[in-house]
Structure formats: C-alpha cells, structure tokens
Design a protein around this motif. Structure first.
Motif, mmCIF file in Angstrom:
data_model
loop_
_atom_site.group_PDB
_atom_site.id
_atom_site.type_symbol
_atom_site.label_atom_id
_atom_site.label_comp_id
_atom_site.label_asym_id
_atom_site.label_seq_id
_atom_site.Cartn_x
_atom_site.Cartn_y
_atom_site.Cartn_z
ATOM 1 N N TRP A 16 -4.239 16.253 2.996
ATOM 2 C CA TRP A 16 -3.943 16.942 4.256
ATOM 3 C C TRP A 16 -4.856 16.431 5.374
ATOM 4 C CZ3 TRP A 16 -7.128 20.957 6.570
ATOM 5 C CH2 TRP A 16 -6.545 21.575 7.674
ATOM 6 N N VAL A 17 -6.147 16.298 5.083
ATOM 7 C CA VAL A 17 -7.099 15.814 6.088
ATOM 8 C C VAL A 17 -6.744 14.398 6.521
ATOM 9 C CG1 VAL A 17 -9.495 15.102 6.456
ATOM 10 C CG2 VAL A 17 -9.002 17.303 5.379
ATOM 11 N N CYS A 18 -6.454 13.534 5.572
ATOM 12 C CA CYS A 18 -6.113 12.147 5.898
ATOM 13 C C CYS A 18 -4.846 12.077 6.743
ATOM 14 C CB CYS A 18 -5.939 11.339 4.615
ATOM 15 S SG CYS A 18 -5.758 9.557 4.882
ATOM 16 N N PHE A 19 -3.850 12.869 6.397
ATOM 17 C CA PHE A 19 -2.592 12.921 7.137
ATOM 18 C C PHE A 19 -2.827 13.366 8.582
ATOM 19 C CE2 PHE A 19 1.246 15.228 8.474
ATOM 20 C CZ PHE A 19 2.253 14.311 8.190
ATOM 21 N N LEU A 20 -3.634 14.424 8.756
ATOM 22 C CA LEU A 20 -3.894 14.945 10.102
ATOM 23 C C LEU A 20 -4.708 13.965 10.939
ATOM 24 C CD1 LEU A 20 -4.672 18.737 9.545
ATOM 25 C CD2 LEU A 20 -2.540 17.680 10.287
ATOM 26 N N LEU A 21 -5.659 13.294 10.314
ATOM 27 C CA LEU A 21 -6.477 12.336 11.062
ATOM 28 C C LEU A 21 -5.617 11.248 11.699
ATOM 29 C CD1 LEU A 21 -9.602 11.809 8.760
ATOM 30 C CD2 LEU A 21 -9.566 12.788 11.065
ATOM 31 N N VAL A 22 -4.597 10.828 10.969
ATOM 32 C CA VAL A 22 -3.733 9.769 11.484
ATOM 33 C C VAL A 22 -2.671 10.320 12.440
ATOM 34 C CG1 VAL A 22 -2.097 7.955 10.852
ATOM 35 C CG2 VAL A 22 -4.079 8.405 9.396
ATOM 36 N N PHE A 68 -1.455 4.232 -7.233
ATOM 37 C CA PHE A 68 -1.173 4.115 -5.805
ATOM 38 C C PHE A 68 -2.277 4.803 -5.005
ATOM 39 C CE2 PHE A 68 3.149 3.750 -7.592
ATOM 40 C CZ PHE A 68 3.532 2.552 -7.012
ATOM 41 N N PRO A 69 -2.926 4.096 -4.060
ATOM 42 C CA PRO A 69 -4.023 4.692 -3.276
ATOM 43 C C PRO A 69 -3.541 5.876 -2.457
ATOM 44 C CG PRO A 69 -3.966 2.299 -3.025
ATOM 45 C CD PRO A 69 -2.694 2.689 -3.704
ATOM 46 N N SER A 70 -4.238 7.001 -2.586
ATOM 47 C CA SER A 70 -3.838 8.225 -1.890
ATOM 48 C C SER A 70 -3.882 8.066 -0.377
ATOM 49 C CB SER A 70 -4.754 9.384 -2.307
ATOM 50 O OG SER A 70 -4.455 10.551 -1.576
ATOM 51 N N ASN A 71 -4.924 7.388 0.125
ATOM 52 C CA ASN A 71 -5.038 7.272 1.583
ATOM 53 C C ASN A 71 -3.926 6.425 2.197
ATOM 54 O OD1 ASN A 71 -6.018 4.893 0.516
ATOM 55 N ND2 ASN A 71 -7.825 4.802 1.837
ATOM 56 N N LEU A 72 -3.452 5.410 1.477
ATOM 57 C CA LEU A 72 -2.355 4.602 2.003
ATOM 58 C C LEU A 72 -1.061 5.401 2.052
ATOM 59 C CD1 LEU A 72 -2.869 1.052 0.449
ATOM 60 C CD2 LEU A 72 -3.688 1.977 2.625
ATOM 61 N N ILE A 73 -0.850 6.262 1.060
ATOM 62 C CA ILE A 73 0.340 7.117 1.061
ATOM 63 C C ILE A 73 0.281 8.081 2.244
ATOM 64 C CG2 ILE A 73 1.644 8.839 -0.229
ATOM 65 C CD1 ILE A 73 0.449 7.608 -2.797
ATOM 66 N N SER A 74 -0.880 8.701 2.453
ATOM 67 C CA SER A 74 -1.058 9.632 3.572
ATOM 68 C C SER A 74 -0.896 8.913 4.902
ATOM 69 C CB SER A 74 -2.445 10.282 3.509
ATOM 70 O OG SER A 74 -2.625 10.981 2.304
ATOM 71 N N PHE A 75 -1.470 7.739 4.989
ATOM 72 C CA PHE A 75 -1.426 6.950 6.221
ATOM 73 C C PHE A 75 0.015 6.606 6.584
ATOM 74 C CE2 PHE A 75 -4.428 4.697 8.972
ATOM 75 C CZ PHE A 75 -3.573 3.905 9.711
ATOM 76 N N ALA A 76 0.771 6.100 5.609
ATOM 77 C CA ALA A 76 2.158 5.725 5.863
ATOM 78 C C ALA A 76 3.007 6.949 6.193
ATOM 79 C CB ALA A 76 2.731 4.990 4.658
ATOM 80 N N ALA A 77 2.776 8.062 5.490
ATOM 81 C CA ALA A 77 3.556 9.279 5.718
ATOM 82 C C ALA A 77 3.354 9.814 7.126
ATOM 83 C CB ALA A 77 3.173 10.341 4.695
ATOM 84 N N ILE A 86 -13.316 13.287 0.689
ATOM 85 C CA ILE A 86 -13.787 11.969 1.106
ATOM 86 C C ILE A 86 -13.040 10.867 0.372
ATOM 87 C CG2 ILE A 86 -15.768 10.393 1.032
ATOM 88 C CD1 ILE A 86 -17.565 12.835 1.531
ATOM 89 N N GLN A 87 -12.846 11.059 -0.924
ATOM 90 C CA GLN A 87 -12.148 10.041 -1.722
ATOM 91 C C GLN A 87 -10.715 9.847 -1.255
ATOM 92 O OE1 GLN A 87 -9.513 10.116 -3.997
ATOM 93 N NE2 GLN A 87 -9.840 8.074 -4.851
ATOM 94 N N ASN A 88 -10.068 10.936 -0.871
ATOM 95 C CA ASN A 88 -8.680 10.835 -0.425
ATOM 96 C C ASN A 88 -8.550 10.186 0.946
ATOM 97 O OD1 ASN A 88 -6.288 12.403 -2.020
ATOM 98 N ND2 ASN A 88 -8.286 13.221 -2.588
ATOM 99 N N VAL A 89 -9.641 10.132 1.699
ATOM 100 C CA VAL A 89 -9.616 9.479 3.006
ATOM 101 C C VAL A 89 -10.088 8.033 2.915
ATOM 102 C CG1 VAL A 89 -10.520 9.517 5.367
ATOM 103 C CG2 VAL A 89 -9.933 11.668 4.214
ATOM 104 N N PHE A 90 -11.144 7.786 2.142
ATOM 105 C CA PHE A 90 -11.776 6.470 2.126
ATOM 106 C C PHE A 90 -11.650 5.717 0.802
ATOM 107 C CE2 PHE A 90 -14.166 9.002 5.256
ATOM 108 C CZ PHE A 90 -14.004 8.207 6.373
ATOM 109 N N THR A 91 -11.280 6.389 -0.286
ATOM 110 C CA THR A 91 -11.153 5.776 -1.616
ATOM 111 C C THR A 91 -12.423 5.006 -1.997
ATOM 112 O OG1 THR A 91 -8.801 5.481 -1.119
ATOM 113 C CG2 THR A 91 -9.609 4.487 -3.142
ATOM 114 N N LEU A 92 -13.517 5.743 -2.159
ATOM 115 C CA LEU A 92 -14.807 5.141 -2.485
ATOM 116 C C LEU A 92 -15.061 5.065 -3.985
ATOM 117 C CD1 LEU A 92 -17.056 6.908 0.185
ATOM 118 C CD2 LEU A 92 -15.991 4.653 0.317
#
Length: 230
Positions: free
Chosen positions: A94-100, A143-152, A56-62
């Motif tokens: 991995w989850v964040c990357f796949l969602l995008v 560096f926020p993990s979700n932004l890295i996954s999102f951009a990748a 959850i943290q890697n997707v939403f950074t709560l």
C-alpha cells in the motif's frame, strides 16, 4: 512543498533504518538475531521492528521477505505469525503504491524509464487483466513486490481493488513460503503438514477458479475470454 517534506522524512527514516542492526541482520539472513535476541527481550514488541522492516522491504527490496515471514512463524506460530506477515506485506504494498500514484515525484518517471523493459510487462498485464494479474504475481515469491506496486500505480486500478488483490495474493505467497520453509519450523508433524498443504491447494484452486470464471464469462454469463488473450 508537502510532497518534498514527506520525501525528506522518508529518506531520513530509510537512512536510519539502513544503518540499524535490524536491516543488517535481515540482509545477512540472521534469523537467530530476531528470535534469540529481539524476541527474547521484546516479546510482541518484536512486531515494532519486523512490520516496519516488511514495509521497507516492499518499497526497496533490501532483503528476502521470507526471512521476516520465518521469524514471525518461529516467534508466534504459523497462523498468528502468518497474520502479522500478511499485515506487514499489505501495508508495504500500500505504501509503495501510494508513493508512486499520489506522491508522483520526478524520480518515479526516471525509474520507469530505467526499468521500462521489466515494468512495462507488469503494466501491460495489470492493465489488461486487472486484479487477477496482481493476485497471480503476488502469489509467486520470485516477482519483486515493489515492481508490481510500481506498475499497478500507473494503471487505472482503484485503491480498493488493489488492496484486496494484495490481500489475496500476499496470503497465497505467505502460505506458500510457509510450506517451503516448514522443515525449519515444523517439528516432524506429518499430519499437520499434510493438512496445511491440502488447505493451500484448496485455497489456490478456489482463487484460480473464481478469477478464471470471471475471465471466461462476463457479468451476464456470456463468454468474454477473447478480450484477455488479444
């Protein structure tokens, strides 16, 4: 239709998680709740709470990821806890990357447009330098993990290359955070800390040397660094 069903399930899980004591404790940096309450009652069952929280943290950074890393170290020790932390952070990335990338709902484009100034920088770096950029960005906890996954996810990088870059980068990040939080879990063992620190320096230099060599030299050993600085 399947995409929207998956989205609905994810939103439902997120809503449940948001209202749980687990997320509240994580957001308030309540390490004692996880160690004195959950770990005492659940033992290794604690991972059924902390691993989903890391995803959850890697997707939403709560909440700060360092909290769960510290909980794992205090509960299971630095090496075993570090391994569980690596698994959780890589799964989340991995989850964040796949969602995008593979469930590209319209909201991803809206998020991109809203945060274009920050995302475009990561996108440009990842597209230009590939795996090296992801390793370097994930090695630095700011560096926020979700932004890295999102951009990748918007770059041509393969899933295999992305996963391996997350493994190396997140290992570096977890190792670094373990060193920074050592006063909270290490009982005045200077010899161990020195060895642990030396190991991280050696690891970081090895990884940096490997990728710098790939940056300077092409597959046939010819200098090719010029394309990385244009």
């Amino acid at each position: 239709m399947k995409k929207w069903l998956i989205l609905a399930v994810l939103l439902g899980l997120f809503t449940v998680a948001w209202q749980s004591d687990w997320v509240s404790a994580a957001r308030s940096n309540n390490v004692e709740y996880f160690i004195d309450t959950l770990f005492e009652d659940m033992g290794y069952g604690l991972l059924l709470v902390t691993i989903p929280l890391m995803i959850i943290q890697n997707v939403f950074t709560l909440f700060p990821i360092v909290l769960i890393i510290l909980v794992h170290i205090m509960a299971f020790g630095v090496f075993e806890g570090g391994l569980y932390s690596l698994a959780g952070t890589v799964l989340g990335a991995w989850v964040c990357f796949l969602l995008v990338k593979y469930f590209n709902f319209n909201w991803t484009e809206r998020i991109w447009n809203k945060r274009k100034s920050s995302l475009s920088r990561y996108y440009r770096w990842i597209k230009e330098y590939g795996v090296f950029t992801i390793v370097a960005l994930r090695s630095i906890p700011v560096f926020p993990s979700n932004l890295i996954s999102f951009a990748a996810a918007f770059t041509p990088i393969s899933l295999k290359a992305y996963i391996w870059s997350c493994v190396v980068g997140n290992l570096s990040m977890i190792w670094l955070l373990s060193l920074l939080t050592a006063p909270l879990w290490l009982e005045s063992n200077d010899a161990f800390y020195t060895t642990f620190l030396s190991g991280y320096v050696l690891f970081a230099l090895t990884v940096a040397g490997f990728y710098l060599r790939k940056a300077f030299y092409g597959k046939r050993g010819k200098p090719s660094f010029e394309k990385y600085i244009s």
